[in-house]
Design a protein around this motif. Structure first.
Motif, short mmCIF file in Angstrom:
data_model
loop_
_atom_site.label_atom_id
_atom_site.label_comp_id
_atom_site.label_asym_id
_atom_site.label_seq_id
_atom_site.Cartn_x
_atom_site.Cartn_y
_atom_site.Cartn_z
N ALA A 375 6.04 66.28 23.27
CA ALA A 375 5.70 67.59 22.71
C ALA A 375 5.27 68.56 23.82
N ASP A 376 4.53 68.08 24.79
CA ASP A 376 4.13 68.94 25.90
C ASP A 376 5.34 69.36 26.73
N ALA A 377 6.29 68.45 26.90
CA ALA A 377 7.50 68.77 27.67
C ALA A 377 8.31 69.87 26.97
N LEU A 378 8.43 69.78 25.65
CA LEU A 378 9.16 70.80 24.91
C LEU A 378 8.46 72.15 25.01
N ARG A 379 7.15 72.12 24.97
CA ARG A 379 6.38 73.37 25.09
C ARG A 379 6.62 74.00 26.46
N LEU A 380 6.71 73.18 27.49
CA LEU A 380 6.96 73.69 28.83
C LEU A 380 8.33 74.36 28.89
N LEU A 381 9.33 73.74 28.29
CA LEU A 381 10.67 74.33 28.29
C LEU A 381 10.67 75.68 27.57
N ARG A 382 10.03 75.73 26.41
CA ARG A 382 9.98 77.00 25.69
C ARG A 382 9.29 78.08 26.51
N ASN A 383 8.25 77.71 27.23
CA ASN A 383 7.53 78.68 28.05
C ASN A 383 8.36 79.19 29.21
N HIS A 384 9.44 78.47 29.55
CA HIS A 384 10.32 78.90 30.64
C HIS A 384 11.64 79.46 30.10
N GLY A 385 11.61 79.93 28.87
CA GLY A 385 12.77 80.64 28.35
C GLY A 385 13.85 79.79 27.73
N TRP A 386 13.60 78.51 27.52
CA TRP A 386 14.59 77.65 26.89
C TRP A 386 14.49 77.75 25.37
N THR A 387 15.63 77.73 24.73
CA THR A 387 15.68 77.58 23.28
C THR A 387 15.73 76.08 22.98
N VAL A 388 14.75 75.58 22.25
CA VAL A 388 14.64 74.15 21.98
C VAL A 388 14.85 73.90 20.49
#
Length: 406
Positions: A375-388
């Motif tokens: 869950a933390d990894a997905l949050r990091l991706l979203r914070n860097h502009g990724w659509t998850v």
């Protein structure tokens, strides 16, 4: 090739009964009965000698239609069998061998009596696992007319190949989605020529603030960022997570197969739009069609993804560690297993120059696991502009893709 002939249970029973009867006749002094009691002994032996000296001569030719199917689809197998044994009186029992993933083949019998003959036999096989499979050899089992002896022979003829590709989902248009860079196809141009002739677009979450164009921002009233590269390059990098330890389940219902199917489907959509693409995995380059486009590129993708296997790599970043494989891709799409913060950081770094970034990641709870660091990894991706977008065991690739791109 014939294997050694042997007596059947009935043949052995006759031999034992004959021997006992013969011994009883000899003990009783009834020598005239010995010739009668010897018949049950010699008859199975004669049958055994007949099959050994004149085994069935079987040839075959097998066709599979179609020769390439997607996982879950069926293929029709037709076996043309020819017999050149003029003395074969009993029925022949056949086994057409195939791997367990294809249902272990088929078993059937043919009763044609004496003389040479030709017979076509067809059956349907269901596919449950992608890969390349050999159907064959065809084995035949023959008995004599009284079923006292049997022999197994391998019919002459080649094995047949069947390719089972990942399931291809029909996806929506890639460039029609605002999340996949369509808005960047017509960015604003400022200046007239020279070094001021640059392209800008609206700021997105995760964009590097060093790319902010302050003059254009003041003019537009919205934060604008500079595009240092060409506004759109029809090239994409697809990341397929093949790490064994990152996935859930086994076989065709596993998250690994879901990821493989997703990447193959996205690749099919890209090649249809004549995009250039590269597919990478933690084990290295999975497929690079190069300058091949369209249907030819799709066939290269299907070949590579059919043969793709799981790897023992533990870090997803190994897939995107080589900047030459990423090139100047406008789009990065990753179909992953369970992520760590280290994995997410590698993806985030790899996607800094891409115009669009999409991650299809497992819903760990739906797969029966604990989210934890995922869950933390997905949050990091979203914070860097990724659509998850999350997927579960019952999530269709097309549904997940539609949600991710609209």
């Amino acid at each position: 090739m014939a294997r050694g002939a042997r007596l059947t249970g009935r043949g052995w029973a006759m031999v034992v009964i004959g021997l006992v009867a013969t011994a009883g006749a000899a003990i009783a002094g009834e020598r005239d009965l010995i010739w009668v009691t010897a018949v049950p002994v010699f008859l199975p032996l004669l049958s055994l000698a007949h099959l050994t000296l004149d085994p069935p001569r079987i040839t075959h030719r097998r066709t599979v239609e179609p020769a390439t199917v997607a996982i879950g689809e069926s293929a029709r197998v037709v076996v043309e069998i020819r017999s050149a044994s003029t003395t074969q009186a009993a029925a022949l029992r056949f086994t057409d061998h195939a791997p367990a993933a294809l249902g272990d083949g088929a078993r059937f019998g043919i009763a044609r009596g004496f003389g040479s003959w030709r017979q076509d036999v067809g059956y349907t096989i269901a596919t449950t696992q992608r890969g390349r499979y050999q159907i064959g050899p065809l084995a035949a089992e023959a008995t004599d007319a009284l079923a006292l002896a049997r022999i197994r022979v391998a019919a002459e003829g080649p094995a047949t190949s069947l390719r089972v590709t990942p399931h291809l989902w029909r996806l929506g248009s890639l460039t029609a989605s605002p999340r996949l860079g369509a808005a960047d196809a017509t960015p604003q141009r400022i200046g007239q020529a020279g070094s001021d002739d640059v392209l800008v677009r609206e700021h997105r979450h995760g964009d590097d603030l060093r790319r902010v164009h302050w003059k254009m921002t003041a003019r537009q009233g919205d934060l604008m960022v500079r595009l240092e590269e060409h506004p759109w390059d029809p090239s994409s990098t697809l990341v397929v997570d093949t790490r064994t330890g990152a996935h859930f389940g086994q076989g065709p219902g596993s998250s690994l197969e879901w990821a493989v199917s997703a990447v193959t489907s996205v690749a099919a959509q890209l090649t249809e739009g004549r995009h250039r693409l590269t597919i990478v995995s933690p084990a290295g380059l999975a497929c690079d069609p190069g300058h091949t486009l369209g249907e030819a590129a799709l066939q290269l993708v299907l070949e590579a993804m059919t043969d793709l296997t799981s790897s023992e790599e533990t870090w997803l970043g190994a897939a995107v560690a080589d900047p030459q494989l990423l090139g100047a891709s406008a789009t990065i799409v990753a179909a992953t297993g369970r992520l760590t913060a280290h994995d997410a950081a590698a993806l985030a770094a790899a996607g800094t120059r891409a115009l669009s970034r999409v991650a299809l990641a497992p819903d760990v709870e739906a797969w029966g696991g604990e989210p934890g660091e995922h869950a933390d990894a997905l949050r990091l991706l979203r914070n860097h502009g990724w659509t998850v977008e999350l997927y579960g065991p019952r999530t269709g690739v097309a549904d997940a893709w539609r949600r991710a791109t609209t």
